[in-house]
Design a protein around this motif. Structure first.
Motif, PDB file in Angstrom:
ATOM      1  N   LYS A  55       0.792  -1.111  -0.075  1.00 36.13           N
ATOM      2  CA  LYS A  55       0.012   0.144  -0.073  1.00 36.13           C
ATOM      3  C   LYS A  55       0.829   1.107   0.037  1.00 36.13           C
ATOM      4  O   LYS A  55       0.509   2.341  -0.550  1.00 36.13           O
ATOM      5  CB  LYS A  55      -0.906   0.056   1.230  1.00 36.13           C
ATOM      6  CG  LYS A  55      -1.822   1.057   1.372  1.00 36.13           C
ATOM      7  CD  LYS A  55      -2.772   1.340   2.440  1.00 36.13           C
ATOM      8  CE  LYS A  55      -4.042   2.072   2.316  1.00 36.13           C
ATOM      9  NZ  LYS A  55      -4.796   2.125   3.838  1.00 36.13           N
ATOM     10  N   GLN A  56       1.855   1.116   0.839  1.00 40.34           N
ATOM     11  CA  GLN A  56       3.024   2.176   0.800  1.00 40.34           C
ATOM     12  C   GLN A  56       3.667   2.702  -0.489  1.00 40.34           C
ATOM     13  O   GLN A  56       3.695   3.650  -0.834  1.00 40.34           O
ATOM     14  CB  GLN A  56       3.992   2.113   1.707  1.00 40.34           C
ATOM     15  CG  GLN A  56       3.412   2.240   3.314  1.00 40.34           C
ATOM     16  CD  GLN A  56       4.506   1.589   4.373  1.00 40.34           C
ATOM     17  OE1 GLN A  56       5.703   1.717   4.035  1.00 40.34           O
ATOM     18  NE2 GLN A  56       3.909   1.212   5.634  1.00 40.34           N
ATOM     19  N   LEU A  57       3.799   1.630  -1.132  1.00 37.86           N
ATOM     20  CA  LEU A  57       4.558   1.594  -2.557  1.00 37.86           C
ATOM     21  C   LEU A  57       3.497   2.539  -3.536  1.00 37.86           C
ATOM     22  O   LEU A  57       3.934   3.107  -4.494  1.00 37.86           O
ATOM     23  CB  LEU A  57       4.708   0.390  -3.201  1.00 37.86           C
ATOM     24  CG  LEU A  57       6.132  -0.407  -2.974  1.00 37.86           C
ATOM     25  CD1 LEU A  57       6.152  -1.843  -3.196  1.00 37.86           C
ATOM     26  CD2 LEU A  57       7.129   0.528  -3.467  1.00 37.86           C
ATOM     27  N   GLN A  58       2.251   2.330  -3.271  1.00 39.38           N
ATOM     28  CA  GLN A  58       1.369   3.129  -4.271  1.00 39.38           C
ATOM     29  C   GLN A  58       1.210   4.751  -3.937  1.00 39.38           C
ATOM     30  O   GLN A  58       0.570   5.626  -4.674  1.00 39.38           O
ATOM     31  CB  GLN A  58      -0.258   2.563  -3.978  1.00 39.38           C
ATOM     32  CG  GLN A  58      -0.120   1.001  -4.575  1.00 39.38           C
ATOM     33  CD  GLN A  58      -1.596   0.387  -4.462  1.00 39.38           C
ATOM     34  OE1 GLN A  58      -2.430   1.182  -3.887  1.00 39.38           O
ATOM     35  NE2 GLN A  58      -1.674  -0.687  -5.025  1.00 39.38           N
ATOM     36  N   ASP A  59       1.873   4.946  -2.701  1.00 38.46           N
ATOM     37  CA  ASP A  59       1.729   6.604  -2.255  1.00 38.46           C
ATOM     38  C   ASP A  59       2.538   7.371  -2.898  1.00 38.46           C
ATOM     39  O   ASP A  59       4.057   6.927  -3.148  1.00 38.46           O
ATOM     40  CB  ASP A  59       2.027   6.490  -0.840  1.00 38.46           C
ATOM     41  CG  ASP A  59       1.899   7.965  -0.182  1.00 38.46           C
ATOM     42  OD1 ASP A  59       1.025   8.628  -0.181  1.00 38.46           O
ATOM     43  OD2 ASP A  59       3.034   8.237   0.206  1.00 38.46           O
TER      44      ASP A  59
END
Length: 491
Positions: free
Chosen positions: A263-267
């Protein structure tokens, strides 16, 4: 007069002169000409250094001439046996006084010199910092780069996998082996995108095992290397050991709605932080390395979900070499703990406060800053205990708390320390010897006694950066006779 008699007389004369003139007393006497001349000479010597520093070589030469004149007078006085008189010293003292006055007019004073030296030191420090940052950057790039030989090997194996249906069928039959879920066997997990490194881990383990046919290796790789990894282990036999290869992209449950790291990678901010670099040059380059966000690195926190039928596994990083039988690990009593690991707190900088931000209230309230750190790379996991306390949910909690990167910078060890806090069983140090990827001074006897040696650090054994003293331990398990290895000039 014989030569011997003449020498004796000269020596006696010198001794008599030394007794007549006590040069130490002369130099300490405030009223003596010798003392005044010596003080002027000392000051002149310091101004010579300053003059050279200011590139005033002519003035430095003039001072040096008068310094030599002083030295000749002092030497003459010591030799003849009586003090200098003002009359004979006055010409030199007058010249020196004039030069010293000129030096002050040129601002050759201590305060000015100190300021200049401070400025030079500051400039040198800035250059050193810039060179250190550049060296770290280049070293990190070299560590991350895939050597040409390994790239070639992966390409050849991928081509072989794509064009050889018999190989694919042979591997497909092994994927349904009952050994893969048999808890009476010894199960090992390796998560890697490096074919050669993974082969060394498997090869070194089975060659040091009494019953290699009872060993089962569970390898997970990415989509890019899946064919190459399948081909390699399908083409090679490891003394009857079973090797299973899975593609991490086949785990459909491993998605952004479940995994905080994904999920953080999509930020957008996170992507900028890790992939575009930082504005702060002082921040460690390694903290900007996107590999730390690779799911292959974080898959260790999902082992019970990857292998739901297994009860106990040994996790091995791909940069280790096994030197002894490891089956004893499976019978170790972990005393209800989830993970067995070798502690690394012989030095204070390997305690929790080294890895975590104890100025943060959530860290400060829940953890002991002096708690002993430990290492990933060779770990025993009791998956029954893991499922019982739901360790993965702990990992998710701390990852979500660190979305702003205030609890720790990056990597898998800090969240591991948080996740397995109070659930870690210390293992004997001989099970896991660390430092072969960065420390040139690991004790050879310690290395020899180790069951597993770990090339943690940038100097991996498959890179040119590798330390020559440690590389043979890894190379002895590389199959250099394999035709693809030879064709790709892997060395």
């Amino acid at each position: 007069m014989s030569l011997e008699v003449q020498v004796v007389k000269e020596v006696s004369a010198v001794r008599a002169s030394a007794d007549a003139l006590n040069l130490t007393e002369e130099m300490l006497s405030a009223s003596s000409v010798t003392r005044q001349l010596g003080d002027q000479m000392t000051l002149a010597k310091s101004y010579v250094v300053m003059a050279k520093e200011y590139n005033n070589l002519e003035f430095a030469w003039e001072l040096s001439v008068q310094i030599r004149a002083c030295q000749e007078l002092l030497s003459k006085s010591a030799t003849r046996g009586y003090p200098l008189t003002l009359q004979e010293a006055e010409p030199v003292m007058r010249e020196l006084a004039s030069l010293l006055y000129q030096a002050k007019e040129l601002h050759f004073d201590s305060a000015t010199m100190i300021m200049k030296l401070k400025a030079q030191i500051q400039g040198l420090e800035e250059r050193i910092n810039a060179a250190t940052l550049q060296s770290t950057t280049f070293g990190q790039l070299a560590a991350e780069a895939v050597p040409k030989g390994l790239y070639c090997l992966g390409s050849r194996l991928t081509m072989e996998w794509a064009t050889d249906p018999d190989l694919r069928n042979r591997v497909a039959r092994q994927t349904h082996s009952p050994k893969l879920t048999d808890n009476s066997l010894y199960h090992f997990c390796i998560f890697s995108d490096n074919v050669l490194a993974t082969s060394v881990v498997v090869n070194s383990t089975v060659l040091n095992a009494e019953h290699p046919e009872k060993h089962v290796f569970h390898v997970v790789t990415d989509k890019v290397n899946f064919g190459a990894m399948q081909a390699w282990f399908g083409m090679n036999d490891y003394k009857g050991a079973t090797v299973e290869v899975k593609d991490i992209d086949s785990f459909t449950w491993l998605n952004a709605s479940y995994v905080p790291v994904m999920k953080q990678l999509q930020d957008a901010e996170t992507q900028s932080y890790y992939f575009k670099g930082a504005q702060d040059p002082k921040s460690a380059v390694k903290f900007r390395n996107p590999k730390y966000l690779s799911m292959l690195n974080h898959l260790r926190f999902y082992i019970p979900e990857v292998y739901p039928a297994l009860k106990k596994v040994v996790f091995l990083d791909d940069d280790v070499v096994v030197q002894k039988e490891l089956t004893e690990l499976f019978s170790l009593n972990l005393h209800g703990n989830v993970i067995g690991a070798v502690e690394t707190c012989l030095e204070t900088f390997h305690r929790y406060h080294k890895y975590l931000n104890f100025s943060h209230p959530k860290i400060r309230a829940n953890f002991d800053p002096d708690a002993c750190g430990w290492a990933f790379g060779m770990n025993v996991f009791d998956l029954v205990a893991w499922r019982k306390v739901n360790v993965t949910s702990r990992y998710h909690y701390w990852q979500e708390q660190n979305v702003d990167r205030t609890l720790w910078k990056l990597g898998t060890l800090p969240p591991g320390l948080l996740t397995f806090y109070g659930l870690t069983e210390p293992l004997d140090r001989e099970w896991h010897i660390l430092g072969l990827g960065y420390d040139p001074n690991v004790d050879p006897q310690v290395i020899e006694s180790g069951a597993v040696v770990h090339y943690n650090g940038n100097m991996k054994p498959w890179l040119k950066l590798a330390m020559s003293s440690y590389k043979p331990l890894w190379e002895k398990y590389v199959n250099y006779h394999h035709p693809f290895v030879q064709q790709c000039n892997v060395h």
